[in-house]
Design a protein around this motif. Sequence first.
Motif, PDB file in Angstrom:
ATOM      1  N   LEU A 182      54.882 -43.466  40.296  1.00 44.98           N
ATOM      2  CA  LEU A 182      55.957 -44.303  40.806  1.00 44.98           C
ATOM      3  C   LEU A 182      56.063 -45.529  39.914  1.00 44.98           C
ATOM      4  CD1 LEU A 182      58.004 -45.186  43.067  1.00 44.98           C
ATOM      5  CD2 LEU A 182      56.057 -46.334  44.160  1.00 44.98           C
ATOM      6  N   SER A 183      57.287 -45.873  39.499  1.00 47.79           N
ATOM      7  CA  SER A 183      57.470 -47.061  38.672  1.00 47.79           C
ATOM      8  C   SER A 183      58.788 -47.740  39.021  1.00 47.79           C
ATOM      9  CB  SER A 183      57.449 -46.713  37.180  1.00 47.79           C
ATOM     10  OG  SER A 183      58.602 -45.980  36.817  1.00 47.79           O
ATOM     11  N   SER A 184      58.844 -49.037  38.739  1.00 46.44           N
ATOM     12  CA  SER A 184      60.078 -49.785  38.923  1.00 46.44           C
ATOM     13  C   SER A 184      60.168 -50.856  37.847  1.00 46.44           C
ATOM     14  CB  SER A 184      60.140 -50.422  40.317  1.00 46.44           C
ATOM     15  OG  SER A 184      59.181 -51.452  40.451  1.00 46.44           O
ATOM     16  N   ASP A 185      61.388 -51.115  37.392  1.00 40.03           N
ATOM     17  CA  ASP A 185      61.666 -52.155  36.401  1.00 40.03           C
ATOM     18  C   ASP A 185      62.788 -53.035  36.940  1.00 40.03           C
ATOM     19  OD1 ASP A 185      59.820 -51.229  34.455  1.00 40.03           O
ATOM     20  OD2 ASP A 185      61.241 -49.678  33.871  1.00 40.03           O
ATOM     21  N   TYR A 186      62.499 -54.339  37.042  1.00 36.37           N
ATOM     22  CA  TYR A 186      63.471 -55.276  37.598  1.00 36.37           C
ATOM     23  C   TYR A 186      63.688 -56.427  36.626  1.00 36.37           C
ATOM     24  CZ  TYR A 186      65.409 -59.048  40.471  1.00 36.37           C
ATOM     25  OH  TYR A 186      66.188 -60.070  40.938  1.00 36.37           O
ATOM     26  N   ALA A 187      64.938 -56.860  36.479  1.00 36.37           N
ATOM     27  CA  ALA A 187      65.268 -58.000  35.628  1.00 36.37           C
ATOM     28  C   ALA A 187      66.305 -58.861  36.332  1.00 36.37           C
ATOM     29  CB  ALA A 187      65.799 -57.526  34.276  1.00 36.37           C
ATOM     30  N   TRP A 188      66.043 -60.164  36.357  1.00 41.30           N
ATOM     31  CA  TRP A 188      66.941 -61.135  36.973  1.00 41.30           C
ATOM     32  C   TRP A 188      67.336 -62.160  35.917  1.00 41.30           C
ATOM     33  CZ3 TRP A 188      64.982 -65.613  40.542  1.00 41.30           C
ATOM     34  CH2 TRP A 188      66.066 -66.429  40.896  1.00 41.30           C
ATOM     35  N   THR A 189      68.598 -62.176  35.557  1.00 42.66           N
ATOM     36  CA  THR A 189      69.110 -63.155  34.602  1.00 42.66           C
ATOM     37  C   THR A 189      69.406 -64.446  35.348  1.00 42.66           C
ATOM     38  OG1 THR A 189      70.080 -61.395  33.244  1.00 42.66           O
ATOM     39  CG2 THR A 189      70.870 -63.647  32.873  1.00 42.66           C
ATOM     40  N   ILE A 190      68.504 -65.411  35.208  1.00 43.44           N
ATOM     41  CA  ILE A 190      68.627 -66.659  35.946  1.00 43.44           C
ATOM     42  C   ILE A 190      69.718 -67.542  35.347  1.00 43.44           C
ATOM     43  CG2 ILE A 190      67.388 -68.715  36.721  1.00 43.44           C
ATOM     44  CD1 ILE A 190      64.798 -67.070  36.445  1.00 43.44           C
ATOM     45  N   SER A 191      69.748 -67.599  34.029  1.00 43.79           N
ATOM     46  CA  SER A 191      70.751 -68.396  33.322  1.00 43.79           C
ATOM     47  C   SER A 191      70.961 -67.777  31.948  1.00 43.79           C
ATOM     48  CB  SER A 191      70.296 -69.850  33.192  1.00 43.79           C
ATOM     49  OG  SER A 191      69.169 -69.949  32.343  1.00 43.79           O
ATOM     50  N   GLU A 192      71.718 -68.449  31.106  1.00 45.02           N
ATOM     51  CA  GLU A 192      71.957 -67.925  29.758  1.00 45.02           C
ATOM     52  C   GLU A 192      70.685 -67.904  28.919  1.00 45.02           C
ATOM     53  OE1 GLU A 192      75.041 -70.120  27.916  1.00 45.02           O
ATOM     54  OE2 GLU A 192      76.638 -69.356  29.229  1.00 45.02           O
ATOM     55  N   THR A 193      69.699 -68.706  29.279  1.00 47.49           N
ATOM     56  CA  THR A 193      68.482 -68.813  28.468  1.00 47.49           C
ATOM     57  C   THR A 193      67.215 -68.369  29.197  1.00 47.49           C
ATOM     58  OG1 THR A 193      68.200 -71.133  29.116  1.00 47.49           O
ATOM     59  CG2 THR A 193      69.437 -70.691  27.085  1.00 47.49           C
ATOM     60  N   ALA A 194      67.296 -68.041  30.479  1.00 50.88           N
ATOM     61  CA  ALA A 194      66.093 -67.704  31.252  1.00 50.88           C
ATOM     62  C   ALA A 194      66.279 -66.400  32.014  1.00 50.88           C
ATOM     63  CB  ALA A 194      65.745 -68.822  32.219  1.00 50.88           C
ATOM     64  N   ALA A 195      65.215 -65.596  32.038  1.00 53.71           N
ATOM     65  CA  ALA A 195      65.240 -64.330  32.763  1.00 53.71           C
ATOM     66  C   ALA A 195      63.861 -64.042  33.333  1.00 53.71           C
ATOM     67  CB  ALA A 195      65.675 -63.187  31.853  1.00 53.71           C
ATOM     68  N   LEU A 196      63.840 -63.445  34.511  1.00 54.94           N
ATOM     69  CA  LEU A 196      62.604 -63.066  35.182  1.00 54.94           C
ATOM     70  C   LEU A 196      62.539 -61.543  35.253  1.00 54.94           C
ATOM     71  CD1 LEU A 196      60.176 -64.426  36.756  1.00 54.94           C
ATOM     72  CD2 LEU A 196      61.451 -63.844  38.829  1.00 54.94           C
ATOM     73  N   THR A 197      61.391 -60.952  34.875  1.00 51.60           N
ATOM     74  CA  THR A 197      61.235 -59.507  34.916  1.00 51.60           C
ATOM     75  C   THR A 197      59.980 -59.143  35.700  1.00 51.60           C
ATOM     76  OG1 THR A 197      59.983 -59.450  32.830  1.00 51.60           O
ATOM     77  CG2 THR A 197      62.380 -59.199  32.691  1.00 51.60           C
ATOM     78  N   ASN A 198      60.014 -57.961  36.305  1.00 52.59           N
ATOM     79  CA  ASN A 198      58.843 -57.439  37.008  1.00 52.59           C
ATOM     80  C   ASN A 198      58.767 -55.933  36.769  1.00 52.59           C
ATOM     81  OD1 ASN A 198      56.708 -58.287  39.235  1.00 52.59           O
ATOM     82  ND2 ASN A 198      57.442 -56.239  39.749  1.00 52.59           N
ATOM     83  N   ASN A 199      57.625 -55.477  36.259  1.00 56.46           N
ATOM     84  CA  ASN A 199      57.417 -54.065  35.945  1.00 56.46           C
ATOM     85  C   ASN A 199      56.207 -53.544  36.717  1.00 56.46           C
ATOM     86  OD1 ASN A 199      58.156 -55.390  32.893  1.00 56.46           O
ATOM     87  ND2 ASN A 199      59.525 -53.868  33.737  1.00 56.46           N
ATOM     88  N   LEU A 200      56.412 -52.487  37.488  1.00 57.98           N
ATOM     89  CA  LEU A 200      55.356 -51.905  38.315  1.00 57.98           C
ATOM     90  C   LEU A 200      55.134 -50.449  37.926  1.00 57.98           C
ATOM     91  CD1 LEU A 200      53.472 -51.865  40.867  1.00 57.98           C
ATOM     92  CD2 LEU A 200      55.503 -51.161  42.160  1.00 57.98           C
ATOM     93  N   LEU A 201      53.861 -50.046  37.847  1.00 61.72           N
ATOM     94  CA  LEU A 201      53.499 -48.651  37.587  1.00 61.72           C
ATOM     95  C   LEU A 201      52.338 -48.275  38.491  1.00 61.72           C
ATOM     96  CD1 LEU A 201      53.549 -45.983  35.961  1.00 61.72           C
ATOM     97  CD2 LEU A 201      51.954 -47.064  34.363  1.00 61.72           C
ATOM     98  N   VAL A 202      52.484 -47.141  39.195  1.00 63.80           N
ATOM     99  CA  VAL A 202      51.416 -46.609  40.038  1.00 63.80           C
ATOM    100  C   VAL A 202      51.227 -45.139  39.700  1.00 63.80           C
ATOM    101  CG1 VAL A 202      50.611 -46.158  42.384  1.00 63.80           C
ATOM    102  CG2 VAL A 202      51.948 -48.220  41.907  1.00 63.80           C
ATOM    103  N   GLU A 203      49.987 -44.742  39.425  1.00 68.77           N
ATOM    104  CA  GLU A 203      49.617 -43.338  39.226  1.00 68.77           C
ATOM    105  C   GLU A 203      48.525 -43.001  40.234  1.00 68.77           C
ATOM    106  OE1 GLU A 203      50.536 -42.846  34.430  1.00 68.77           O
ATOM    107  OE2 GLU A 203      48.463 -42.916  35.159  1.00 68.77           O
ATOM    108  N   ALA A 204      48.883 -42.251  41.261  1.00 67.60           N
ATOM    109  CA  ALA A 204      47.959 -41.956  42.354  1.00 67.60           C
ATOM    110  C   ALA A 204      47.435 -40.532  42.232  1.00 67.60           C
ATOM    111  CB  ALA A 204      48.658 -42.141  43.702  1.00 67.60           C
ATOM    112  N   GLY A 205      46.105 -40.396  42.205  1.00 64.06           N
ATOM    113  CA  GLY A 205      45.478 -39.090  42.126  1.00 64.06           C
ATOM    114  C   GLY A 205      44.282 -39.016  43.051  1.00 64.06           C
ATOM    115  N   SER A 206      43.688 -37.836  43.192  1.00 63.28           N
ATOM    116  CA  SER A 206      42.561 -37.647  44.110  1.00 63.28           C
ATOM    117  C   SER A 206      41.299 -38.350  43.616  1.00 63.28           C
ATOM    118  CB  SER A 206      42.285 -36.147  44.287  1.00 63.28           C
ATOM    119  OG  SER A 206      42.008 -35.533  43.029  1.00 63.28           O
ATOM    120  N   ASN A 207      41.119 -38.471  42.297  1.00 65.15           N
ATOM    121  CA  ASN A 207      39.924 -39.115  41.748  1.00 65.15           C
ATOM    122  C   ASN A 207      40.077 -40.625  41.611  1.00 65.15           C
ATOM    123  OD1 ASN A 207      38.711 -36.626  41.523  1.00 65.15           O
ATOM    124  ND2 ASN A 207      39.277 -36.348  39.378  1.00 65.15           N
TER     125      ASN A 207
END
Length: 236
Positions: free
Chosen positions: A157-182
């Motif tokens: 499961l993954s998600s990529d988010y980007a928020w353009t706050i202004s012409e010069t500033a941006a906030l990003t958040n990147n999530l990655l989950v790999e779920a297995g039995s071990n």
Amino acid sequence: MQSFAVILMCGWLVCPADAAEWSGKGEFGLVVARGNSETETLNLGLQFERKSEKWRNSLKMTALRASDDGELNAERYTLGYKSGYNFNEKSYLFGALRYDQDEFSSYDYQTSLAVGYGRQLLDNDTHKLSMEIGPGVRRAEPVDPLEATETNVIGRLSSDYAWTISETAALTNNLLVEAGSNNTFAENELALNVAINSRFALKLSGAVRHNTDVDPGVEKTDTLTTANLVYKFGEQ
């Protein structure tokens, strides 16, 4: 590794050069302290993206190395490649390959291959959000030579988010989950990017990574805070 290189090349070349827009960025951060203590931290990053009407491809590489009073206390290398085929403006199928080598974890390396479905949930001038989900397989080599190599089915499961706050500033958040039995591996990076000009930017980021299955004496959760200089190249 030869088959790995072939996969990367084939995925990159399916996006025709005359129809694709490509871009990229390089990151560099260095901290050196001298005096009562001697510490050095070096982190590097390189990312390429190439998109056309039907294909989206990305390649990302990172390296981290830190020492304290001459003793190495962090060393990590990652390589990730992803290729996706667009059904329409919002939906696509993807294949993702990831290699992670952390000298201070319970594993010599972890590598995974996954396929699945992706969806562009938000795509406007202010907010962009995409999510992906699908099955895969992961191979993990324990540091202890007496332990057997682990190969198991995972859910990615993954998600990529980007928020353009202004012409010069941006906030990003990147999530990655790999779920297995071990083991379940999770990593999240939150970053603030402030542009200096059209090519250069400053990036302040905080990353958290977590493994549910670790050896005794090894922490399950690692955090990393960095300040990097970023150079953008290719299509703007």
